[in-house]
Motif scaffolding. Structure first.
Motif, mmCIF file in Angstrom:
data_model
loop_
_atom_site.group_PDB
_atom_site.id
_atom_site.type_symbol
_atom_site.label_atom_id
_atom_site.label_comp_id
_atom_site.label_asym_id
_atom_site.label_seq_id
_atom_site.Cartn_x
_atom_site.Cartn_y
_atom_site.Cartn_z
ATOM 1 N N GLY A 196 0.827 -1.199 0.000
ATOM 2 C CA GLY A 196 0.000 0.000 0.000
ATOM 3 C C GLY A 196 0.856 1.242 0.000
ATOM 4 O O GLY A 196 1.723 1.413 -0.851
ATOM 5 N N ASN A 197 0.644 2.108 0.977
ATOM 6 C CA ASN A 197 1.456 3.328 1.080
ATOM 7 C C ASN A 197 2.558 3.186 2.126
ATOM 8 O O ASN A 197 3.169 4.178 2.517
ATOM 9 N N THR A 198 2.813 1.955 2.554
ATOM 10 C CA THR A 198 3.890 1.671 3.503
ATOM 11 C C THR A 198 5.073 1.099 2.745
ATOM 12 O O THR A 198 4.994 -0.009 2.197
ATOM 13 N N VAL A 199 6.161 1.833 2.699
ATOM 14 C CA VAL A 199 7.352 1.335 2.006
ATOM 15 C C VAL A 199 8.023 0.277 2.875
ATOM 16 O O VAL A 199 7.993 0.354 4.113
ATOM 17 N N SER A 200 8.614 -0.733 2.245
ATOM 18 C CA SER A 200 9.188 -1.855 2.991
ATOM 19 C C SER A 200 10.295 -2.514 2.179
ATOM 20 O O SER A 200 10.582 -2.110 1.049
ATOM 21 N N TYR A 201 10.867 -3.574 2.753
ATOM 22 C CA TYR A 201 11.906 -4.296 2.025
ATOM 23 C C TYR A 201 11.348 -4.976 0.780
ATOM 24 O O TYR A 201 12.086 -5.228 -0.180
ATOM 25 N N ALA A 202 10.059 -5.247 0.748
ATOM 26 C CA ALA A 202 9.448 -5.794 -0.466
ATOM 27 C C ALA A 202 9.675 -4.848 -1.637
ATOM 28 O O ALA A 202 9.884 -5.286 -2.779
ATOM 29 N N ASP A 203 9.662 -3.552 -1.376
ATOM 30 C CA ASP A 203 9.926 -2.570 -2.428
ATOM 31 C C ASP A 203 11.394 -2.572 -2.831
ATOM 32 O O ASP A 203 11.725 -2.392 -4.005
ATOM 33 N N ALA A 204 12.281 -2.772 -1.858
ATOM 34 C CA ALA A 204 13.699 -2.864 -2.187
ATOM 35 C C ALA A 204 13.944 -4.039 -3.135
ATOM 36 O O ALA A 204 14.732 -3.944 -4.079
ATOM 37 N N VAL A 205 13.240 -5.130 -2.895
ATOM 38 C CA VAL A 205 13.373 -6.323 -3.739
ATOM 39 C C VAL A 205 12.880 -6.055 -5.154
ATOM 40 O O VAL A 205 13.605 -6.235 -6.143
ATOM 41 N N LEU A 206 11.627 -5.637 -5.263
ATOM 42 C CA LEU A 206 11.034 -5.421 -6.581
ATOM 43 C C LEU A 206 11.768 -4.317 -7.335
ATOM 44 O O LEU A 206 12.102 -4.462 -8.526
ATOM 45 N N ALA A 207 12.049 -3.223 -6.656
ATOM 46 C CA ALA A 207 12.732 -2.105 -7.305
ATOM 47 C C ALA A 207 14.158 -2.473 -7.685
ATOM 48 O O ALA A 207 14.681 -1.990 -8.695
ATOM 49 N N GLY A 208 14.805 -3.313 -6.887
ATOM 50 C CA GLY A 208 16.161 -3.735 -7.217
ATOM 51 C C GLY A 208 16.218 -4.436 -8.565
ATOM 52 O O GLY A 208 17.066 -4.120 -9.407
ATOM 53 N N TRP A 209 15.298 -5.361 -8.780
ATOM 54 C CA TRP A 209 15.274 -6.073 -10.062
ATOM 55 C C TRP A 209 14.863 -5.155 -11.209
ATOM 56 O O TRP A 209 15.435 -5.194 -12.295
ATOM 57 N N LEU A 210 13.856 -4.315 -10.978
ATOM 58 C CA LEU A 210 13.407 -3.408 -12.039
ATOM 59 C C LEU A 210 14.458 -2.364 -12.388
ATOM 60 O O LEU A 210 14.625 -2.003 -13.557
#
Length: 247
Positions: A196-210
């Motif tokens: 949602g609007n909570t940034v987390s390590y899940a974003d680090a993962v997805l953004a890292g690959w992208l």
């Protein structure tokens, strides 16, 4: 005042320098946490000697049974701790620096770990192409190492990983299909980020690959950036606007 964490990354010939998806995961994690850090650039052939010198643990085992050392690694002068592996680094950052954003909101760590495996699976179709592209953006010492190790692993020349034509078209189609599932998940998040609007390590993962795909350019602008109604370009833009993509 605390000293900046030393973050070891792999350089390239790109203007942004940073390119590796695994080290980008740690870079995003550090930026999300807001922990001061400085980057030291290490070419592939020098990683093992560096790791041994600073006391970084091995992250796996080579085919010959000897320890394998990889980046990312962080060296925290404030605690004397040296951590390798992006997931372990993220856990360390949350435990050691509890202020600011939390990389693993309560109860989410198993889900984030599963999400990471799913993202890797989703991009599996374009992984060979991205490996081939990456070889040619590296500095000579790393390019030679990268080529030798990847060709040995896959049993063919880098140029044959995903050549232009039907093979590459099929790889791109498979990558698009894989990311469609991730797109469906994000459509349910009701926000800018994975949670949602909570940034987390899940974003680090997805953004890292992208980000790996974006900075190497070949399949970004006319392919991945436009897939799924521009989902991935918008997603990275949201992280950049929030200040989480700085190098």
């Amino acid at each position: 005042m605390s000293s900046p964490i030393i973050f070891y990354d792999i350089p390239s010939k790109l203007g942004v320098n940073a390119w590796s998806p695994n080290t980008w995961k740690t870079r995003y994690a550090l930026n999300i946490k807001g922990v001061p850090y400085k980057t030291e650039w290490v070419e592939y052939p020098d990683i093992e000697s560096l790791a041994k010198k600073i006391g970084a643990p091995a992250t796996g085992t080579k085919d010959d049974g000897t320890p394998a050392y990889t980046l990312p690694i962080i060296n925290d002068p404030n605690t004397g701790k040296v951590i390798a592996d992006s997931f372990l680094i993220a856990e360390y950052l949350d435990a050691t620096y509890p202020n600011g954003n939390t990389l693993f909101p309560s109860g989410t760590k198993p889900l984030v770990e599963a999400f990471e495996s799913s993202v890797v699976g989703a991009i599996g179709g374009i992984l060979p192409l991205q490996l081939a592209i990456s070889c040619f953006i590296l500095n000579p010492p790393s390019e030679k190492y990268f080529r030798a190790t990847r060709e040995a692993k896959f049993g063919q020349k880098i140029e044959a990983f995903s050549p232009e034509g039907p093979k590459r078209d099929a790889d791109l189609a498979k990558g698009k299909e894989g990311l469609a599932q991730v797109d469906n998940w994000l459509a349910k998040s009701d926000g800018k980020f994975v949670l949602g609007n909570t940034v987390s390590y899940a974003d680090a993962v997805l953004a890292g690959w992208l980000t790996w795909i974006k900075v190497t350019k070949v399949i970004w602008g006319n392919n991945v950036a436009t897939w799924h109604n521009g989902r991935w370009a918008t997603y990275l833009e949201n992280l950049e606007k929030a200040g989480y993509a700085s190098v």
